[in-house]
Design a protein around this motif. Sequence first.
Motif, short mmCIF file in Angstrom:
data_model
loop_
_atom_site.label_atom_id
_atom_site.label_comp_id
_atom_site.label_asym_id
_atom_site.label_seq_id
_atom_site.Cartn_x
_atom_site.Cartn_y
_atom_site.Cartn_z
N LEU A 42 0.81 -1.22 0.00
CA LEU A 42 0.00 0.00 0.00
C LEU A 42 0.84 1.26 0.00
O LEU A 42 0.32 2.35 -0.21
N ARG A 43 2.14 1.14 0.26
CA ARG A 43 3.03 2.30 0.28
C ARG A 43 4.31 1.96 -0.45
O ARG A 43 4.73 0.81 -0.51
N GLU A 44 4.97 3.00 -0.97
CA GLU A 44 6.28 2.81 -1.56
C GLU A 44 7.30 2.55 -0.46
O GLU A 44 7.16 3.01 0.67
N GLY A 45 8.35 1.83 -0.80
CA GLY A 45 9.39 1.54 0.17
C GLY A 45 8.94 0.51 1.18
O GLY A 45 7.92 -0.17 1.00
N LEU A 46 9.69 0.38 2.28
CA LEU A 46 9.39 -0.59 3.32
C LEU A 46 8.88 0.16 4.53
O LEU A 46 9.60 0.94 5.15
N PHE A 47 7.60 -0.06 4.88
CA PHE A 47 6.97 0.66 5.99
C PHE A 47 6.88 -0.25 7.20
O PHE A 47 7.44 0.01 8.24
N HIS A 48 6.16 -1.34 7.08
CA HIS A 48 6.14 -2.39 8.09
C HIS A 48 6.74 -3.64 7.44
O HIS A 48 6.44 -3.97 6.31
N GLY A 49 7.57 -4.36 8.20
CA GLY A 49 8.14 -5.58 7.65
C GLY A 49 9.27 -5.28 6.69
O GLY A 49 9.85 -4.20 6.67
N GLY A 50 9.59 -6.26 5.85
CA GLY A 50 10.69 -6.13 4.92
C GLY A 50 10.29 -6.50 3.51
O GLY A 50 9.11 -6.67 3.20
N ILE A 51 11.31 -6.66 2.66
CA ILE A 51 11.04 -7.00 1.26
C ILE A 51 10.32 -8.33 1.14
O ILE A 51 9.50 -8.54 0.24
N GLY A 52 10.57 -9.26 2.06
CA GLY A 52 9.90 -10.55 2.02
C GLY A 52 8.39 -10.42 2.16
O GLY A 52 7.64 -11.12 1.48
N ASN A 53 7.94 -9.50 3.02
CA ASN A 53 6.50 -9.30 3.20
C ASN A 53 5.86 -8.75 1.94
O ASN A 53 4.75 -9.15 1.57
#
Length: 354
Positions: free
Chosen positions: A16-27
């Motif tokens: 829902l957002r650009e970049g990593l907001f909650h969690g990491g790339i795996g999520n």
Amino acid sequence: MKRSDNSKFFIQEHLLREGLFHGGIGNKQIEEILLRNGYQPISFPFTYDFSWKAKLSRAVFLSKLLFVLPAKASIVFQWPLHARIHVWLVKLLKLLRPSIQLICFLTDINGLKDNDLHTLQNERKLFGQLKWFIVHNNAMETWLLQQQPFAKVALLGFFDYTAAPNSSDRSKSKGVAFAGYLGKSLFIKDLDKLPGITFLLYGSTETFLLHRSHNVHYKGVQSPEDLPGVIEGAFGLLWDGDSIDGLEGVFGNYNRFISPHKLSLYILAGLPVIAHSDAGAASLVRNFNIGFTVNALTELEATIEAISDEEYQEMRRNCLQLAAVISKGRCLLNALAKLEFMRSSGQPAQNGAG
């Protein structure tokens, strides 16, 4: 893009957002895999608007959603859920729509990770109300079944990592790569006590951990998509916590339950893996012959010296065979297929990574 299956959904948080907001790339990649394979996102309106009008809109959306979902729907969600309304959705569906299959993918268990007993108590209470789970490995499955003896569980094995595998040649050496958020891995401050090993560190960190040492080299931050193709060394290290002598401290203990996303990074990079003998991922490393385990990092030099060049190359070949599965998102899909088999047949399915 496959046609959407109107009975398969997932609760969307990470795309829902650009970049990593909650969690990491795996999520994020989990949600991308689900989208590509016909799962429809459940996305509430005005996600990052906290005005009363936005909250009212989300409440109305929730009330309608509870009754429009198909009776035999499957809904995947990653735990932890970060939006409170998503937690309410899960609880209300369990209460009001028991025919819907709620699949809890345990990407993290915050109470264990942070040694927070209050959070862990709340997580255990929720897990006790659910039935269908995807977990990292056997160690996490054992822990979960102690909390919820009637759980139906599929093992993930390895996190999917949708980047290009690196099949470039490597030869055995004492170069060991370690990637991730280095600031929580306090053991790296003592790597200079292992002068026979060259450590190559990738990721963000606090400078106090990177004091000058001839055998520790900081390689900076790379994007997750690029890292498998540029990471150097001969082995990849799975380790965490405060000590080079074992899995000590909060993060060291958490390593006993999880298969970190960096495990898949190393596999895609063609780097045989080094893990602690009691790590959650240790059985994967041994069973797939993709590396070796030790009880302390002081054992590294002698263990690497004892591995023949042919043994090393066999580990690499095994890594690259797994990389073909991991890079295509097959691990999650295989776990979901196992749960579907269990649901339709009433029988447990064989777990594994392939």
